[in-house]
Each structure stands twice: as C-alpha cells, then as structure tokens.
Design a protein around this motif. Structure first.
Motif, PDB file in Angstrom:
ATOM      1  N   ARG A  41       1.265  -1.195  -0.042  1.00  0.00           N
ATOM      2  CA  ARG A  41      -0.218   0.280   0.101  1.00  0.00           C
ATOM      3  C   ARG A  41       0.948   1.455   0.070  1.00  0.00           C
ATOM      4  N   ASP A  42       0.377   1.998  -0.479  1.00  0.00           N
ATOM      5  CA  ASP A  42       0.820   3.099  -1.162  1.00  0.00           C
ATOM      6  C   ASP A  42       2.574   3.507  -1.861  1.00  0.00           C
ATOM      7  N   ARG A  43       2.901   2.454  -2.301  1.00  0.00           N
ATOM      8  CA  ARG A  43       4.167   2.431  -3.406  1.00  0.00           C
ATOM      9  C   ARG A  43       4.144   2.592  -3.996  1.00  0.00           C
TER      10      ARG A  43
ATOM     11  N   ASP B  17      -0.162   7.017  -3.324  1.00  0.00           N
ATOM     12  CA  ASP B  17      -0.974   7.443  -2.093  1.00  0.00           C
ATOM     13  C   ASP B  17      -1.584   8.629  -1.911  1.00  0.00           C
TER      14      ASP B  17
ATOM     15  N   GLU C  51      -8.431   1.680  -4.975  1.00  0.00           N
ATOM     16  CA  GLU C  51      -7.589   0.368  -5.028  1.00  0.00           C
ATOM     17  C   GLU C  51      -6.634   0.085  -4.365  1.00  0.00           C
ATOM     18  N   ASN C  52      -5.707   1.140  -3.980  1.00  0.00           N
ATOM     19  CA  ASN C  52      -4.941   1.149  -2.806  1.00  0.00           C
ATOM     20  C   ASN C  52      -5.234   1.074  -1.275  1.00  0.00           C
ATOM     21  N   GLU C  53      -6.062   1.394  -1.056  1.00  0.00           N
ATOM     22  CA  GLU C  53      -6.705   1.011  -0.286  1.00  0.00           C
ATOM     23  C   GLU C  53      -7.143  -0.366   0.680  1.00  0.00           C
TER      24      GLU C  53
ATOM     25  N   ARG D 262      -5.012  -2.379  -0.365  1.00  0.00           N
ATOM     26  CA  ARG D 262      -4.213  -3.247  -0.467  1.00  0.00           C
ATOM     27  C   ARG D 262      -3.473  -3.581   1.280  1.00  0.00           C
TER      28      ARG D 262
ATOM     29  N   ARG E   6      -0.814  -3.096   4.331  1.00  0.00           N
ATOM     30  CA  ARG E   6       0.339  -2.340   4.539  1.00  0.00           C
ATOM     31  C   ARG E   6       1.520  -2.851   3.884  1.00  0.00           C
TER      32      ARG E   6
END
Length: 463
Positions: free
Chosen positions: A131-133, A136, A302-304, A306, A308
C-alpha cells in the motif's frame, strides 16, 4: 515662392489625419486582452495553481523539536531532541534524520533516553512495499491539483472562445448598421439632387409646382429612415465598446468614420468525417482530463484495498565521551524493521471503486453526447454558410439589375419621359435590393463566425 511652400506645408501638417478603419483583428486583440470575463477566468486558473502549491506542501521538509526535564523527584534527567523529515515523492515512505542529547539520570524503564555527552545522531528511511507504493493520498491530491489547473485553463479557453464569438457578432452588427446608414444616405442624396433639378424645371414652366412639394415630402420620409439608421448605428457602436477597450481596459465607442468598407473576410474551416478528432475543443479536452482524475480516484481506492507492508532502515551513532548511561552506547547502531497491517472489512474502498467506475462511464457518455452535438452544429452551420454564399451572389445580381433600372428611369425623368412616382419607386426598389444584399452578406459572415467558433479556430478568433 518659399513662403508659399512653407504655408502649404503648414496647412498639410495641420490638417487632421483621416481615421483608420476599425478592423476585426483590432477588436479581437482588445477583447482577448481586456475582456472582464476572460480576466475572471484567468483568476480561476491562478486559484487552481495556488491549490497545487498547497498540495505540494504535503512534501515539505518538516522540523520538529522536543525537550523535557524533571524538575522534581529522585531523577533529574533532561532530554532535548530535534528531528527533520521529508516524505518521498515516488513512494509512500519518507526520509528522516535527527539529533538527541540528554543530561542527568533516568529510571531503568527510560534507559533509552541516555546518550553520550555530545548526543546521538540518527538517520533513517521508510519505504512502502505494498500500500502507498505506487500512489498515496499525497501524490493523488497533487495529481488532482495539477488536473484542476488544466481544467481551469480549458475553462479559460472556453470562456475566451465565447467572448470572441460575441465580439465578432458585435463587430458585424456595427458594420451592418453603418452600411445601412450609407444606403439610406445615398437614397436621400438622390432626392436632394432631384429637388434642385425640379426647381429649375418649375422656373422654366416645364413642371407643376406641386411636384416640388411631393419631392420634399419624399425627402422628409427618407430623412426619417436616415435618422433611424443612425440610431441603430449608435446602439451597435455602444454594444461594440464592451469588447473594444484601450490599454487600461476602459471601453471605447468607435466613431462612424472608422467604419470599414465591408464585412470581414472569414475563412471557412476544413471539415470532414473525422472533425471531432482534428479540432481542439476545450469542452472535449476537459472530458479527457476529468477521466484522468477519475482514474486517479480509482487508483487511490484500489490502494486502500492493499495490505500495508513498510520496511524501515535506521542508523544511529552516539558521539563524544560516555554519559551516565555507560560506554555501550558508543558503537554505531543499525536497525531494520517491518510493519504489516491489513484491512479486514474494505467496504469503503469498494464503494469508492464502484463510484469511480460509474463516474467514468458517465463521462464517456457525455463525451459522446458532446461529439454528436458538435457534428450536428457544425454541419448545420456549414449548410448555412454554403447557402449564404449562393444568396449573396443572387442578391448581388438583383442589386445590379435594380440599379440599372433606377439609373434608366432617372434619365427618362430628366428627359420628361417618366413621372415622379415611377422614378421614386425604382430608386426605393434599388435601395431595398441593396439592403437585402447587405442582409445576405451579414448572414454569410455570421454563419462563418459561428462556424469558426464551433470548430475552435483560435487563429481567426484572435487567440
């Protein structure tokens, strides 16, 4: 001789220069620079640029300081710490570095507070692996802010196209009003010239006295037409002043002596089946920008979804003589750590993804709607422009024939072979034909102006 030449030169210098005709290019340049609607749209663009700077502030270098000291109690420890951190622009993590120094004694459960005499220096970094890669919240807001600037620029262009289209319309109305004044003045001039001829013929006994009264009545009626046309010209000039401005942005009312000889020459744009792909309409481009924004929102949602997984690497070094905590803090420390978390119920993220998908589909349908509207509008204007060309040609032929009939009837009247009623009807018929020609020329120019606005021909719009 020399004095005479000097006097002639002085008269030439003192004579007022003839006013230059006001061109459409001058009006469009003035409105593009000083029209309040365009200037207001520029302020919205500046606001969007300010919001982007605000979004860039999420990546600013941050300094934090902290100090604490025990004033009462068994222990007398004091700690002073400073830390600087900066988020990464290509990863959800960040870099940080700090300095910490302590004095006095601390309880065993705060053994970590001890440092060497000259303190401890620490540097580290955090990197997001899942996440956040790729994206973000900070990078998403920055991308959306950049798109907002593009949307503001496209909105400014759309406003400018509308302003320039109205400026062309105001200019065309002013030119048409001026040409009508000329037609009515020429018609009045014919009656005035005929009055002198009638007076001579009455004095010679060749015409009855009542003919002079009848021609004067005709002159008054034509004078009324001139006054009304001049009123329309003044109103058109006042409307044009909204777009014609000086260097300070103040309105300028064009004088009648600045009227051009005819309507401006506007080129027809190149049309074809792939028109919507070739033209650069701001409203179409805005749909593409909004689709890009929707894609950013979808990626954020979609990032949320994944989990962390962050990795942290840190190095610390105490410097100087050992403190009260002992010499074991002198060696360099290297620390590597992982942090893992995973959302178990992710309904919020799924809802955002569904919302973004619906918004994306809606924008695609809207783009199709705008494309179809553009094609219908442009084809309709092209039909009007083509028909207007034919009508102008026919009106020109009608005017030429009516003028020949009026000239012939005036010669017959001067020779006594025609009466006043017929020559008057011929002259008014010729004037009506000229007015219909002006109306056809105006419609042709207006159709072309609408067409270049619909196809966003920035060159002809003065943009």
């Amino acid at each position: 001789m020399i004095r005479r030449l000097i006097a002639i030169a002085a008269l030439i210098v003192a004579a007022p220069a003839a006013a230059q005709p006001l061109t459409l290019e001058t009006v469009l340049k003035s409105s593009a620079q000083h029209a309040p609607a365009i200037l207001e749209a520029i302020t919205r663009e500046r606001q969007a640029e300010g919001r982007r700077v605000t979004a860039e502030g999420a990546f600013d270098l941050l300094f934090e300081g902290d100090a604490q000291s025990r004033l009462l109690g068994y222990y007398d420890g004091t700690v002073v710490e400073g830390k600087a951190s900066r988020p990464l622009a290509t990863n959800g993590g960040g870099l940080y570095g700090g300095y910490r120094v302590s004095r006095g004694t601390f309880p065993v459960y705060e053994d970590k507070a001890f440092t060497n005499r000259l303190g401890e220096v620490k540097v580290g970094a955090v990197f997001s692996l899942m996440r956040d890669r790729l994206i973000d919240e900070r990078r998403g807001k920055l991308g959306l802010a950049g798109s907002d600037i593009t949307l503001a620029q496209l909105d400014r262009e759309m406003v400018a196209i509308g302003v320039q289209r109205r400026a062309i319309e105001a200019y065309q109305n002013w030119v048409a009003a001026g040409m009508r004044v000329r037609v009515y003045r020429d018609l009045l001039g014919l009656a005035s010239e005929r009055q002198a001829s009638i007076e001579r013929q009455i004095n010679l006994g060749a015409r009855p006295d009542i003919l002079s009264t009848e021609n004067r009545q005709n002159m008054v009626r034509r004078q009324t037409l001139v006054v009304r046309a001049e009123q329309e010209l003044a109103a058109a000039a006042n409307a044009l002043s909204f777009y014609l401005r000086d260097a300070t942005g103040e309105r300028q009312v064009p004088a009648p002596d600045r009227l051009p000889a005819g309507f401006p020459e506007l080129r027809l744009p190149i049309l074809g089946p792939d028109l919507t792909r070739r033209i650069e309409r701001p409203d179409l481009e805005a749909i593409l920008v909004r689709l890009e924004q929707v894609e950013v929102k979808r990626l954020l949602a979609e990032n949320e979804l994944r989990p962390r997984l962050d990795v942290r690497a840190e190095a610390a070094k105490d410097v100087g003589p050992p403190g009260l905590g002992g010499a074991r803090r002198t060696p360099t420390e290297g620390i590597v750590g992982l942090r893992f978390s995973m959302p178990l119920e992710r309904r919020a993220a799924r809802g955002k993804i569904a919302e973004a998908a619906a918004e994306r589909d809606g924008l695609r349908y809207r783009r199709k709607l705008i494309e179809d509207q553009i094609l219908v509008e442009v084809n309709d204007l092209a039909i009007q422009a083509t028909t207007a060309d034919r009508l102008v040609a026919l009106a020109g032929d009608e005017t030429a024939l009516a003028n020949r009939m009026a000239d012939a009837e005036r010669r017959r009247f001067q020779l006594g072979a025609s009466d006043f009623l017929v020559v008057n009807l011929r002259e008014e018929s010729a004037a009506d034909a000229r007015l219909r020609q002006l109306d056809a020329e105006y419609r042709r120019s207006a159709a072309r102006a609408e067409l270049i606005a619909a196809t966003a021909d920035r060159a002809q719009l003065g943009l």
